[in-house]
Design an enzyme around this catalytic site. Structure first.
Site, short mmCIF file in Angstrom:
data_model
loop_
_atom_site.label_atom_id
_atom_site.label_comp_id
_atom_site.label_asym_id
_atom_site.label_seq_id
_atom_site.Cartn_x
_atom_site.Cartn_y
_atom_site.Cartn_z
N PRO A 193 0.33 -0.01 -4.86
CA PRO A 193 -0.90 -0.26 -5.60
C PRO A 193 -1.08 -1.74 -5.97
CG PRO A 193 0.23 1.68 -6.44
CD PRO A 193 1.17 1.02 -5.49
N ASP A 194 -2.35 -2.12 -6.14
CA ASP A 194 -2.73 -3.47 -6.56
C ASP A 194 -2.31 -4.55 -5.56
OD1 ASP A 194 -3.84 -2.44 -8.96
OD2 ASP A 194 -1.85 -2.44 -9.88
N ARG A 195 -2.07 -4.14 -4.32
CA ARG A 195 -1.67 -5.05 -3.24
C ARG A 195 -0.32 -5.73 -3.52
NH1 ARG A 195 -5.25 -2.23 -1.90
NH2 ARG A 195 -7.04 -2.79 -0.59
N LEU A 196 0.46 -5.15 -4.42
CA LEU A 196 1.81 -5.65 -4.65
C LEU A 196 2.78 -4.89 -3.75
CD1 LEU A 196 1.92 -6.18 -8.53
CD2 LEU A 196 1.72 -7.90 -6.73
N HIS A 197 2.59 -5.08 -2.46
CA HIS A 197 3.35 -4.34 -1.47
C HIS A 197 4.82 -4.75 -1.46
CE1 HIS A 197 -0.68 -3.39 -0.27
NE2 HIS A 197 -0.91 -4.60 0.21
#
Length: 217
Positions: A193-197
């Site tokens: 989530p939130d592009r905090l891959h």
């Protein structure tokens, strides 16, 4: 009617939260790849072995296309093609490639980079013999990446070779074979989530040990 931009038409979604932790990774990247590949096979994907293959000319001009993985072991990742195609010509002058697997149901991708070598004639013969006969004939009929006047002309060539070989076996064309990508780097990406891959890169050290590094997303 209100105008809609391309961005308005794109699907928007948020990634689910399936963390990839350092402690969960195998020390050997091939083992880690095989773990993920088995999960991709069970995810409902029609072609979990579909991968993008990026090549480049000697002066660095890139190209990319989708192919199917046809073998993987400790020696590397194998795919088959016309050796005189664009990718074949590029690999002849610049024998390095990058692979990308993307498994959307699992929100995962794997990148692989390495040098490229031809598989042996025996390996290519053995794999070619397993292909459906129509696909074997297509390998003769299609001069991959070369222009042709029409679809009808291509189908005529296929029919001509089908008649030529008849009910007998179809030999492998000399210009058709396989490549093995011998990895020197892997990268495993898990959507979060939130592009905090989560991203982890494996690179082989001078003494042959795989070193794992977490990368920022």
């Amino acid at each position: 009617m209100e105008e809609r931009t391309v961005l308005d038409l794109l699907q928007r979604w948020e990634h689910t939260d399936h963390p990839l932790r350092r402690r969960d990774l195998a020390d050997d990247p091939l083992e880690q790849f095989l773990r993920w590949y088995q999960e991709a096979q069970g995810s409902g994907l029609r072609y979990p072995n579909a991968m993008a293959v990026a090549t480049a000319t000697a002066d660095g001009r890139p190209s990319v296309r989708m192919v199917l993985l046809r073998g993987v072991d400790e020696r590397g990742f194998v795919f088959y093609t016309n050796l005189e195609s664009r990718k074949g010509r590029e690999l002849a002058e610049n024998p390095r490639a990058a692979l990308l697997f993307y498994w959307e149901p699992l929100e995962r991708q794997v990148r692989i980079e390495g040098r490229v070598e031809l598989v042996t004639s025996a390996e290519a013969d053995a794999y070619f013999a397993t292909r459906p006969k129509g696909s074997q004939i297509s390998a003769w009929a299609s001069r991959q990446s070369e222009p042709i006047d029409s679809r009808e002309a291509l189908e005529r060539r296929h029919a001509e070779f089908a008649e030529r070989f008849g009910s007998g076996p179809v030999p492998r064309p000399a210009y058709w074979g396989g490549y093995r990508v011998v990895p020197d780097a892997y990268e495993f990406w898990q959507g979060r989530p939130d592009r905090l891959h989560d991203r982890f890169r494996y690179e082989r050290s001078a003494d042959g040990i795989w070193v794992i590094t977490r990368l920022q997303p």
